[in-house]
Write a protein that holds these residues in place. Structure first.
Motif, PDB file in Angstrom:
ATOM      1  N   PRO A   8       4.269  -4.074  -7.241  1.00 39.79           N
ATOM      2  CA  PRO A   8       2.967  -3.932  -6.831  1.00 39.79           C
ATOM      3  C   PRO A   8       2.405  -4.436  -6.348  1.00 39.79           C
ATOM      4  O   PRO A   8       0.921  -4.080  -5.648  1.00 39.79           O
ATOM      5  N   SER A   9       2.841  -5.654  -7.193  1.00 41.30           N
ATOM      6  CA  SER A   9       1.673  -7.106  -6.132  1.00 41.30           C
ATOM      7  C   SER A   9       1.410  -6.455  -4.822  1.00 41.30           C
ATOM      8  O   SER A   9       1.098  -7.614  -3.930  1.00 41.30           O
ATOM      9  N   VAL A  10       2.667  -6.633  -4.507  1.00 41.45           N
ATOM     10  CA  VAL A  10       3.183  -6.749  -3.045  1.00 41.45           C
ATOM     11  C   VAL A  10       1.490  -5.827  -2.419  1.00 41.45           C
ATOM     12  O   VAL A  10       1.367  -5.816  -1.289  1.00 41.45           O
ATOM     13  N   LEU A  11       1.932  -4.360  -3.322  1.00 36.90           N
ATOM     14  CA  LEU A  11       1.199  -3.694  -2.122  1.00 36.90           C
ATOM     15  C   LEU A  11      -0.017  -4.033  -2.575  1.00 36.90           C
ATOM     16  O   LEU A  11      -0.954  -4.016  -1.678  1.00 36.90           O
ATOM     17  N   GLN A  12      -0.520  -4.461  -3.164  1.00 33.07           N
ATOM     18  CA  GLN A  12      -1.878  -4.831  -3.522  1.00 33.07           C
ATOM     19  C   GLN A  12      -2.152  -5.911  -2.711  1.00 33.07           C
ATOM     20  O   GLN A  12      -3.491  -5.828  -1.883  1.00 33.07           O
ATOM     21  N   SER A  13      -1.104  -6.697  -2.162  1.00 31.30           N
ATOM     22  CA  SER A  13      -1.783  -7.641  -1.302  1.00 31.30           C
ATOM     23  C   SER A  13      -1.724  -7.006   0.255  1.00 31.30           C
ATOM     24  O   SER A  13      -2.069  -7.919   0.888  1.00 31.30           O
ATOM     25  N   ILE A  14      -1.084  -5.760   0.514  1.00 29.55           N
ATOM     26  CA  ILE A  14      -1.167  -5.542   1.903  1.00 29.55           C
ATOM     27  C   ILE A  14      -2.451  -4.329   2.113  1.00 29.55           C
ATOM     28  O   ILE A  14      -2.897  -4.571   2.548  1.00 29.55           O
ATOM     29  N   LEU A  15      -2.495  -3.646   0.182  1.00 25.19           N
ATOM     30  CA  LEU A  15      -3.645  -2.710   0.846  1.00 25.19           C
ATOM     31  C   LEU A  15      -4.474  -2.915  -0.912  1.00 25.19           C
ATOM     32  O   LEU A  15      -3.122  -2.469  -1.544  1.00 25.19           O
ATOM     33  N   SER A  16      -5.638  -2.951  -0.885  1.00 26.39           N
ATOM     34  CA  SER A  16      -6.775  -3.364  -1.939  1.00 26.39           C
ATOM     35  C   SER A  16      -6.917  -2.019  -2.939  1.00 26.39           C
ATOM     36  O   SER A  16      -6.804  -1.067  -1.618  1.00 26.39           O
ATOM     37  N   LEU A  17      -7.865  -2.038  -3.791  1.00 26.30           N
ATOM     38  CA  LEU A  17      -8.253  -0.493  -3.558  1.00 26.30           C
ATOM     39  C   LEU A  17      -9.210  -0.159  -3.612  1.00 26.30           C
ATOM     40  O   LEU A  17      -9.290   0.722  -3.089  1.00 26.30           O
ATOM     41  N   GLU A  18      -9.467  -1.580  -2.995  1.00 27.08           N
ATOM     42  CA  GLU A  18     -11.174  -0.560  -2.244  1.00 27.08           C
ATOM     43  C   GLU A  18     -11.049  -0.275  -0.819  1.00 27.08           C
ATOM     44  O   GLU A  18     -11.578   0.295  -0.913  1.00 27.08           O
ATOM     45  N   GLU A  19     -10.242  -0.829  -0.302  1.00 25.32           N
ATOM     46  CA  GLU A  19      -9.301  -0.227   0.937  1.00 25.32           C
ATOM     47  C   GLU A  19      -8.738   1.681   1.138  1.00 25.32           C
ATOM     48  O   GLU A  19      -9.022   1.898   1.320  1.00 25.32           O
ATOM     49  N   VAL A  20      -8.558   1.098  -0.222  1.00 22.35           N
ATOM     50  CA  VAL A  20      -7.553   2.847  -0.665  1.00 22.35           C
ATOM     51  C   VAL A  20      -9.313   3.876  -0.809  1.00 22.35           C
ATOM     52  O   VAL A  20      -8.429   4.818  -0.227  1.00 22.35           O
ATOM     53  N   LYS A  21      -9.894   3.241  -1.837  1.00 23.33           N
ATOM     54  CA  LYS A  21     -11.033   3.968  -1.740  1.00 23.33           C
ATOM     55  C   LYS A  21     -12.045   4.800  -1.017  1.00 23.33           C
ATOM     56  O   LYS A  21     -12.139   5.662  -0.552  1.00 23.33           O
ATOM     57  N   SER A  22     -11.657   4.190   0.243  1.00 23.15           N
ATOM     58  CA  SER A  22     -12.917   3.589   1.029  1.00 23.15           C
ATOM     59  C   SER A  22     -11.911   4.895   2.499  1.00 23.15           C
ATOM     60  O   SER A  22     -12.778   5.692   3.049  1.00 23.15           O
ATOM     61  N   ILE A  23     -10.597   4.630   2.619  1.00 22.40           N
ATOM     62  CA  ILE A  23      -9.478   5.506   3.264  1.00 22.40           C
ATOM     63  C   ILE A  23      -9.871   6.960   2.903  1.00 22.40           C
ATOM     64  O   ILE A  23     -10.023   7.769   3.580  1.00 22.40           O
ATOM     65  N   VAL A  24      -9.424   7.149   1.583  1.00 19.07           N
ATOM     66  CA  VAL A  24      -9.749   8.710   0.592  1.00 19.07           C
ATOM     67  C   VAL A  24     -11.258   8.749   1.026  1.00 19.07           C
ATOM     68  O   VAL A  24     -11.355  10.103   1.370  1.00 19.07           O
TER      69      VAL A  24
END
Length: 66
Positions: A8-24
């Motif tokens: 999960p920490s690797v995922l957070q460093s690659i793709l932030s929550l804000e980026e996922v929200k904007s893509i969605v």
């Protein structure tokens, strides 16, 4: 230290929550669930792939240890 903690920490460093929200939002998908978001699903999938869970039921049994 357990290996699944780092995923999960690797995922957070690659793709932030804000980026996922904007893509969605850009795609036009709307989360219907209040507690389990797309970002949570991505974290679950990454952990399941890393731990090589056999299926959803195996994930239910193994997820609490991660």
């Amino acid at each position: 230290m357990k290996n699944c903690i780092t995923i999960p920490s690797v995922l957070q460093s690659i793709l932030s929550l804000e980026e996922v929200k904007s893509i969605v939002q850009m795609i036009g998908y709307e989360d219907k669930a209040r507690k389990f978001t797309v970002y949570d699903l991505l974290q679950y999938w990454c952990t399941a792939a890393h731990q090589q869970w056999e299926g959803y039921r195996a994930g239910v049994d193994c997820a609490h240890s991660c």
